[in-house]
Design an enzyme around this catalytic site. Structure first.
Site, PDB file in Angstrom:
ATOM      1  CB  THR A  17      -0.916   0.030   1.227  1.00  0.00           C
ATOM      2  OG1 THR A  17      -0.120  -0.050   2.417  1.00  0.00           O
ATOM      3  CG2 THR A  17      -1.885  -1.131   1.204  1.00  0.00           C
ATOM      4  NE  ARG A  21       6.912   1.637   3.493  1.00  0.00           N
ATOM      5  CZ  ARG A  21       6.056   2.111   4.372  1.00  0.00           C
ATOM      6  NH1 ARG A  21       5.803   1.435   5.487  1.00  0.00           N
ATOM      7  NH2 ARG A  21       5.456   3.268   4.169  1.00  0.00           N
ATOM      8  CB  SER A 112       6.437   5.325   6.391  1.00  0.00           C
ATOM      9  OG  SER A 112       5.481   6.049   7.134  1.00  0.00           O
ATOM     10  CG  HIS A 113       5.841   3.809  10.574  1.00  0.00           C
ATOM     11  ND1 HIS A 113       5.232   3.742   9.338  1.00  0.00           N
ATOM     12  CD2 HIS A 113       5.606   2.626  11.178  1.00  0.00           C
ATOM     13  CE1 HIS A 113       4.649   2.560   9.219  1.00  0.00           C
ATOM     14  NE2 HIS A 113       4.854   1.863  10.315  1.00  0.00           N
ATOM     15  CE  LYS A 125       4.106   7.187  -0.985  1.00  0.00           C
ATOM     16  NZ  LYS A 125       2.853   7.201  -0.195  1.00  0.00           N
ATOM     17  CG  ASP A 276       5.795   9.354   9.842  1.00  0.00           C
ATOM     18  OD1 ASP A 276       5.609  10.517   9.452  1.00  0.00           O
ATOM     19  OD2 ASP A 276       5.531   8.353   9.144  1.00  0.00           O
ATOM     20  CG  ASP A 278       6.803   9.394   5.130  1.00  0.00           C
ATOM     21  OD1 ASP A 278       6.397   9.197   6.281  1.00  0.00           O
ATOM     22  OD2 ASP A 278       6.156   9.063   4.122  1.00  0.00           O
ATOM     23  CG  ASP A 280       3.085   9.602   6.020  1.00  0.00           C
ATOM     24  OD1 ASP A 280       3.600   9.290   7.109  1.00  0.00           O
ATOM     25  OD2 ASP A 280       2.938   8.788   5.081  1.00  0.00           O
ATOM     26  NE  ARG A 281       2.350   5.926   9.483  1.00  0.00           N
ATOM     27  CZ  ARG A 281       1.991   4.668   9.714  1.00  0.00           C
ATOM     28  NH1 ARG A 281       1.750   4.271  10.944  1.00  0.00           N
ATOM     29  NH2 ARG A 281       1.869   3.805   8.725  1.00  0.00           N
ATOM     30  CB  THR A 343      -5.503  -0.131   6.086  1.00  0.00           C
ATOM     31  OG1 THR A 343      -6.284  -0.269   7.277  1.00  0.00           O
ATOM     32  CG2 THR A 343      -4.180   0.513   6.423  1.00  0.00           C
ATOM     33  CD  GLU A 362      -4.624   5.023   6.559  1.00  0.00           C
ATOM     34  OE1 GLU A 362      -4.960   4.346   5.587  1.00  0.00           O
ATOM     35  OE2 GLU A 362      -3.448   5.198   6.912  1.00  0.00           O
ATOM     36  CD  GLU A 363      -5.037   1.996  13.046  1.00  0.00           C
ATOM     37  OE1 GLU A 363      -4.407   2.109  14.123  1.00  0.00           O
ATOM     38  OE2 GLU A 363      -4.556   1.507  12.026  1.00  0.00           O
ATOM     39  CB  SER A 364      -1.773   3.764  11.346  1.00  0.00           C
ATOM     40  OG  SER A 364      -2.192   4.243  10.078  1.00  0.00           O
ATOM     41  CE  LYS A 375       0.105   7.499   6.503  1.00  0.00           C
ATOM     42  NZ  LYS A 375      -0.240   6.673   5.348  1.00  0.00           N
ATOM     43  NE  ARG A 495      -0.533  -2.236  11.554  1.00  0.00           N
ATOM     44  CZ  ARG A 495       0.687  -1.873  11.930  1.00  0.00           C
ATOM     45  NH1 ARG A 495       1.008  -1.912  13.215  1.00  0.00           N
ATOM     46  NH2 ARG A 495       1.585  -1.483  11.035  1.00  0.00           N
TER      47      ARG A 495
END
Length: 542
Positions: A17, A21, A112-113, A125, A276, A278, A280-281, A343, A362-364, A375, A495
């Protein structure tokens, strides 16, 4: 000079998604990186002479891959590349640059994270012309091409100086090294009332931000300090490092523990946040109160009209399926549509492009809006600050007022990281095999109402995405979700999401894990997590 280099395909280049990676040594294999980038270009059409954006989060191997990508972009016929100074550009900033400059697309170099370093994670990506992640049809085509690719194209020219802003022509390609912060900061100043936020901070409101030695450090310095007047001493870990200072750049209560402890102290600042790897969180913490990402989404949607960019209201709200139903109640009261998606941010893209939603999350720890197609961590921080500047209440007061108005959704996610993949797949399969017999089953004081594996029917392009996570719904509205994540690079991440709705304000101050104890026990009884994974406890609880 353009060269065609013979190559041999790899079988493991299926994008998830958030792109491809793997560990850095995997990308360093002969032609591994080149194969994947060429597979992207071979899966695109009509980009000759067009503009490509390239940016990364600054992690180990970022600079080397940018040089590879520049040479390959030239050889494949792009006319111009915009690349962030130092090779750095946050994921939401890349999305904005693509949209602002009407680029054909962009390549984002990030995991990302996930941790960074010579033996840690790296990622590539592709984002499309709308600024959002490539749709499944394109990632499927990229994977198919990667399995048969036999050559890649590259141009011969010296490494480009990524540290100096300016333009040069190399191999027939116009390369522009741009300020990675400027365009994004201007967009934020357009969306939010910087004057009101400056007044709030000037009045003694203290803001602390942890950039986690990741990409948002320069953005936080420019926006929070230079433009809004925050105390620079409270902006921590703001220098991007290739290994993120040896830390895990994930803004949760485990990896951002120092920030959490700071905000729980008697002399805590008024507002704390983190982002995070990159950018986005986000993590939002008020003095003595952690705001869960699901609650944050609901509260931002309920108050977005207080910011200039959203004063006309919102068209709708979208949330990922595992995200709590807190936003659903906001949508119902505002009489706008709520969309439940799988997700993965790409599923929000169609809804945003079609004008069906304005706020999504998103919850993440990812929230965003129509301003980009990713995001956006700092966007969420600034919207919170705008709300605080207008309402002149503390974070705790805003949270408690929201719960009193909409009710509280007790919610938690338990992550079991780097679980044996076969064991994780067995666990999921065993639950699904029991779907027919589960309705009516008692799990402690809870009774199963229904069970399914979530499927999403996109209302815009009519595509269908199946098997997006197992849902166990209980009588009374509580639920458990089981899902395997695709964001790691080692083993599987299981999860487990648990939630129930509490309308009674007298019961809004319970400890979250205690309040969810019956659901936690039910998840173990249903899935045999300890027996199948060998884990006595989750790796991370959020």
């Amino acid at each position: 000079m353009i060269r065609t280099v013979s190559s041999t395909p790899y079988s493991d280049q299926k994008p998830g998604t958030s792109g491809l990676r793997k560990k850095v040594p995997v990308f360093q294999q002969q032609n591994y990186t080149e194969n994947f980038i060429q597979s992207i270009f071979d899966s695109l059409q009509g980009f000759k002479g067009e503009t490509l954006v390239i940016g990364g989060d600054g992690r180990y191997y970022n600079r080397e891959v940018i040089q590879i990508a520049l040479r390959m972009a030239a050889a494949n016929g792009f006319g111009r590349v915009l690349v962030g100074q130092g090779g750095i550009m946050s994921t939401p900033a890349v999305s904005h640059v693509i949209r602002k400059h009407k680029a054909f697309g962009g390549i984002i170099l990030s995991a990302s994270h996930n941790p960074g370093g010579p033996n840690e994670d790296f990622g590539i990506k592709y984002n499309a012309s709308n600024g959002g992640p490539a749709p499944e049809s394109l990632t499927d085509a990229i994977f198919a091409r990667s399995r048969v690719i036999d050559r890649y194209l590259t141009a011969d020219f010296p490494d480009v100086n990524l540290d100096s802003i300016g333009s040069l022509n190399a191999g027939g390609l116009m390369i522009e090294v741009i300020d990675p912060v400027d365009d994004y900061a201007e967009l934020m100043e357009h969306l939010f009332d910087f004057g009101a936020i400056r007044d709030l901070i000037a009045g003694g409101f203290r803001v602390t931000f942890d950039a986690m030695h990741a990409v948002t450090g320069p953005y936080a310095r420019e926006i929070l300090v230079n433009r809004l007047g925050a105390d620079p001493a409270l902006i921590r870990n703001d220098v991007p490092l290739e290994d993120f200072g040896g830390h895990h750049p994930d803004p949760n209560l485990v990896h951002a523990r120092e920030l959490y402890d700071t905000m729980m102290a008697p002399d805590a600042p008024d507002f704390g946040a983190a982002s995070d790897g990159d950018g986005d969180r986000n993590l939002i913490i008020g003095r003595s109160i952690f705001v869960t990402p699901s609650d944050s989404l609901a509260m931002l949607a309920a108050n977005a009209h207080l910011a200039p960019g959203y004063k006309a209201g919102i068209a709708g709200i979208a949330r990922s399926m595992p995200t709590s139903g807190a936003a659903d109640r906001v949508a119902a009261k505002m009489e706008v549509q709520l969309y439940e998606t799988p997700t993965g941010w790409k599923f929000f893209g169609n809804l945003l492009d079609a004008g069906r939603v304005t706020i999504c999350g998103e919850e993440s720890a990812g929230t965003g809006s129509t301003h980009v197609r990713e995001k956006d961590g700092l966007w969420a921080v600034l919207l919170w600050l705008n709300i605080l500047a207008v309402r002149r209440q503390s974070v705790l007061e805003i949270v408690e007022d929201h719960w009193a108005t909409y009710g509280r959704t007790y919610y938690s996610r338990h992550d079991y990281e780097a679980v044996d993949t076969d064991a994780a797949n067995t666990l999921m399969a065993r639950i699904e095999e029991r779907f027919g017999a589960l309705p009516g089953t008692k799990l402690g004081p809870l009774t199963v109402a229904r069970a399914d594996n979530f499927s999403y029917h996109d209302p815009v392009d009519l595509s269908v995405s199946r098997n997006q996570g197992i849902r166990i719904h209980f009588e009374g509205g509580a639920r458990i979700v089981f899902r395997l994540s695709g964001t790691g690079t080692s083993g599987a991440t299981l999860r487990v999401y648990m939630e129930f709705y509490e309308p009674d304000p007298a019961r809004h101050n319970r400890d979250t894990q205690e309040a969810l104890s019956d659901l936690i026990a039910a998840a173990e009884e249903l899935a045999s997590i300890r027996a199948l994974t060998g884990r006595d406890a989750p790796t991370v609880i959020t």
